[in-house]
Design a protein around this motif. Structure first.
Motif, PDB file in Angstrom:
ATOM      1  N   TRP A 298       0.743  -1.306  -0.114  1.00 50.14           N
ATOM      2  CA  TRP A 298      -0.005   0.006  -0.134  1.00 50.14           C
ATOM      3  C   TRP A 298       0.782   1.348  -0.033  1.00 50.14           C
ATOM      4  N   THR A 299       1.907   1.158   0.714  1.00 53.69           N
ATOM      5  CA  THR A 299       2.974   2.509   0.654  1.00 53.69           C
ATOM      6  C   THR A 299       3.539   2.574  -0.550  1.00 53.69           C
ATOM      7  N   LEU A 300       3.780   1.579  -1.243  1.00 52.61           N
ATOM      8  CA  LEU A 300       4.494   1.710  -2.714  1.00 52.61           C
ATOM      9  C   LEU A 300       3.133   2.406  -3.656  1.00 52.61           C
ATOM     10  N   TRP A 301       2.177   1.787  -3.557  1.00 59.14           N
ATOM     11  CA  TRP A 301       1.203   2.382  -4.350  1.00 59.14           C
ATOM     12  C   TRP A 301       0.776   3.768  -4.110  1.00 59.14           C
ATOM     13  N   GLY A 302       0.901   4.193  -2.907  1.00 57.52           N
ATOM     14  CA  GLY A 302       0.554   5.717  -2.343  1.00 57.52           C
ATOM     15  C   GLY A 302       1.584   6.307  -2.766  1.00 57.52           C
ATOM     16  N   GLY A 303       2.958   6.047  -2.792  1.00 56.17           N
ATOM     17  CA  GLY A 303       3.963   6.674  -3.318  1.00 56.17           C
ATOM     18  C   GLY A 303       4.159   7.005  -4.690  1.00 56.17           C
ATOM     19  N   THR A 304       3.698   5.823  -5.291  1.00 57.45           N
ATOM     20  CA  THR A 304       3.407   6.042  -6.881  1.00 57.45           C
ATOM     21  C   THR A 304       2.319   7.056  -7.100  1.00 57.45           C
ATOM     22  N   ILE A 305       1.243   6.960  -6.738  1.00 57.11           N
ATOM     23  CA  ILE A 305       0.421   7.699  -6.943  1.00 57.11           C
ATOM     24  C   ILE A 305       0.602   9.296  -6.769  1.00 57.11           C
ATOM     25  N   VAL A 306       1.239   9.498  -5.440  1.00 57.59           N
ATOM     26  CA  VAL A 306       1.720  10.981  -5.088  1.00 57.59           C
ATOM     27  C   VAL A 306       2.810  11.443  -6.108  1.00 57.59           C
ATOM     28  N   LEU A 307       3.669  10.513  -6.694  1.00 63.42           N
ATOM     29  CA  LEU A 307       4.613  10.975  -7.521  1.00 63.42           C
ATOM     30  C   LEU A 307       4.194  11.260  -9.034  1.00 63.42           C
ATOM     31  N   LEU A 308       3.053  10.465  -9.282  1.00 68.89           N
ATOM     32  CA  LEU A 308       2.443  10.504 -10.819  1.00 68.89           C
ATOM     33  C   LEU A 308       1.635  12.143 -10.689  1.00 68.89           C
ATOM     34  N   ALA A 309       1.012  12.230  -9.206  1.00 73.07           N
ATOM     35  CA  ALA A 309       0.396  13.502  -9.235  1.00 73.07           C
ATOM     36  C   ALA A 309       1.314  14.824  -9.437  1.00 73.07           C
ATOM     37  N   CYS A 310       2.465  14.749  -8.662  1.00 72.98           N
ATOM     38  CA  CYS A 310       3.359  15.870  -8.870  1.00 72.98           C
ATOM     39  C   CYS A 310       3.609  15.947 -10.251  1.00 72.98           C
ATOM     40  N   VAL A 311       4.124  14.955 -10.929  1.00 72.92           N
ATOM     41  CA  VAL A 311       4.562  15.277 -12.190  1.00 72.92           C
ATOM     42  C   VAL A 311       3.485  15.679 -13.130  1.00 72.92           C
ATOM     43  N   SER A 312       2.122  15.166 -12.943  1.00 70.07           N
ATOM     44  CA  SER A 312       1.231  15.597 -13.912  1.00 70.07           C
ATOM     45  C   SER A 312       0.869  17.035 -13.611  1.00 70.07           C
ATOM     46  N   GLY A 313       0.715  17.442 -12.309  1.00 70.86           N
ATOM     47  CA  GLY A 313       0.630  18.786 -11.951  1.00 70.86           C
ATOM     48  C   GLY A 313       1.706  19.687 -12.579  1.00 70.86           C
ATOM     49  N   PHE A 314       2.936  19.221 -12.698  1.00 71.02           N
ATOM     50  CA  PHE A 314       4.188  20.052 -13.340  1.00 71.02           C
ATOM     51  C   PHE A 314       4.072  20.076 -14.766  1.00 71.02           C
ATOM     52  N   LEU A 315       3.596  18.914 -15.323  1.00 65.84           N
ATOM     53  CA  LEU A 315       3.314  18.865 -16.515  1.00 65.84           C
ATOM     54  C   LEU A 315       2.210  19.909 -17.274  1.00 65.84           C
ATOM     55  N   LEU A 316       1.187  19.966 -16.374  1.00 67.03           N
ATOM     56  CA  LEU A 316      -0.075  20.788 -16.642  1.00 67.03           C
ATOM     57  C   LEU A 316       0.447  22.112 -16.360  1.00 67.03           C
ATOM     58  N   LEU A 317       1.130  22.486 -15.527  1.00 67.47           N
ATOM     59  CA  LEU A 317       1.592  23.884 -15.320  1.00 67.47           C
ATOM     60  C   LEU A 317       2.514  24.287 -16.469  1.00 67.47           C
ATOM     61  N   MET A 318       3.430  23.412 -16.942  1.00 64.40           N
ATOM     62  CA  MET A 318       4.065  23.749 -18.210  1.00 64.40           C
ATOM     63  C   MET A 318       3.147  24.043 -19.165  1.00 64.40           C
ATOM     64  N   ALA A 319       2.373  23.133 -19.435  1.00 65.08           N
ATOM     65  CA  ALA A 319       1.433  23.423 -20.688  1.00 65.08           C
ATOM     66  C   ALA A 319       0.595  24.566 -20.624  1.00 65.08           C
ATOM     67  N   ALA A 320       0.067  24.882 -19.444  1.00 62.73           N
ATOM     68  CA  ALA A 320      -0.550  26.118 -19.371  1.00 62.73           C
ATOM     69  C   ALA A 320       0.536  27.450 -19.698  1.00 62.73           C
ATOM     70  N   VAL A 321       1.756  27.468 -19.062  1.00 59.98           N
ATOM     71  CA  VAL A 321       2.658  28.433 -19.537  1.00 59.98           C
ATOM     72  C   VAL A 321       2.860  28.466 -20.891  1.00 59.98           C
ATOM     73  N   LYS A 322       3.087  27.327 -21.525  1.00 63.69           N
ATOM     74  CA  LYS A 322       3.269  27.483 -22.980  1.00 63.69           C
ATOM     75  C   LYS A 322       2.059  27.958 -23.810  1.00 63.69           C
ATOM     76  N   GLY A 323       0.849  27.423 -23.212  1.00 62.39           N
ATOM     77  CA  GLY A 323      -0.320  27.908 -23.928  1.00 62.39           C
ATOM     78  C   GLY A 323      -0.509  29.473 -23.783  1.00 62.39           C
ATOM     79  N   LEU A 324      -0.380  30.047 -22.474  1.00 64.75           N
ATOM     80  CA  LEU A 324      -0.259  31.517 -22.179  1.00 64.75           C
ATOM     81  C   LEU A 324       0.728  32.219 -23.128  1.00 64.75           C
ATOM     82  N   GLY A 325       1.821  31.752 -23.247  1.00 62.79           N
ATOM     83  CA  GLY A 325       2.915  32.222 -24.030  1.00 62.79           C
ATOM     84  C   GLY A 325       2.682  32.451 -25.327  1.00 62.79           C
ATOM     85  N   THR A 326       1.896  31.479 -25.958  1.00 63.64           N
ATOM     86  CA  THR A 326       1.247  31.365 -26.970  1.00 63.64           C
ATOM     87  C   THR A 326       0.280  32.663 -27.424  1.00 63.64           C
ATOM     88  N   LEU A 327      -0.446  32.743 -26.426  1.00 61.18           N
ATOM     89  CA  LEU A 327      -1.798  33.645 -26.659  1.00 61.18           C
ATOM     90  C   LEU A 327      -1.037  34.940 -26.268  1.00 61.18           C
TER      91      LEU A 327
END
Length: 102
Positions: free
Chosen positions: A39-68
């Protein structure tokens, strides 16, 4: 039977029972440790994936805003502003909490 034989038999049976109890306890502890680590391994994996996806979402938002806006530097400043504000507020709050004169 004599008392000594009865005591010896009781000690033998008690030691056999103790060995079986320890083996059962060891098996249960191993099973519980395996479940908790899974369960700890799964929880750590979920937290890691959430952090990475949040970072990628922020990067995409900045790129999109830069285009606009036509300026990626301005978009980066706008994207970083909430984090800079949060850091400043947390710093101020922390310094007030550490004030020794209170």
């Amino acid at each position: 039977m004599s008392t000594i034989r009865l005591v010896a038999e009781a000690v033998r049976l008690a030691s056999t029972l103790a060995v079986k109890e320890i083996a059962l306890f060891s098996g249960e502890v191993d099973r519980i440790a395996r479940v908790v680590s899974g369960w700890t391994l799964w929880g750590g994996t979920i937290v890691l994936l959430a952090c990475v996806s949040g970072f990628l979402l922020l990067m995409a938002a900045v790129k999109g805003l830069g285009t606009l806006l036509g300026s990626e530097a301005l978009a980066a400043v706008i994207g970083a502003a909430p984090f800079a504000l949060a850091a400043a507020l947390l710093t101020r709050w922390g310094l007030r909490k550490m004030d020794l004169r209170r």
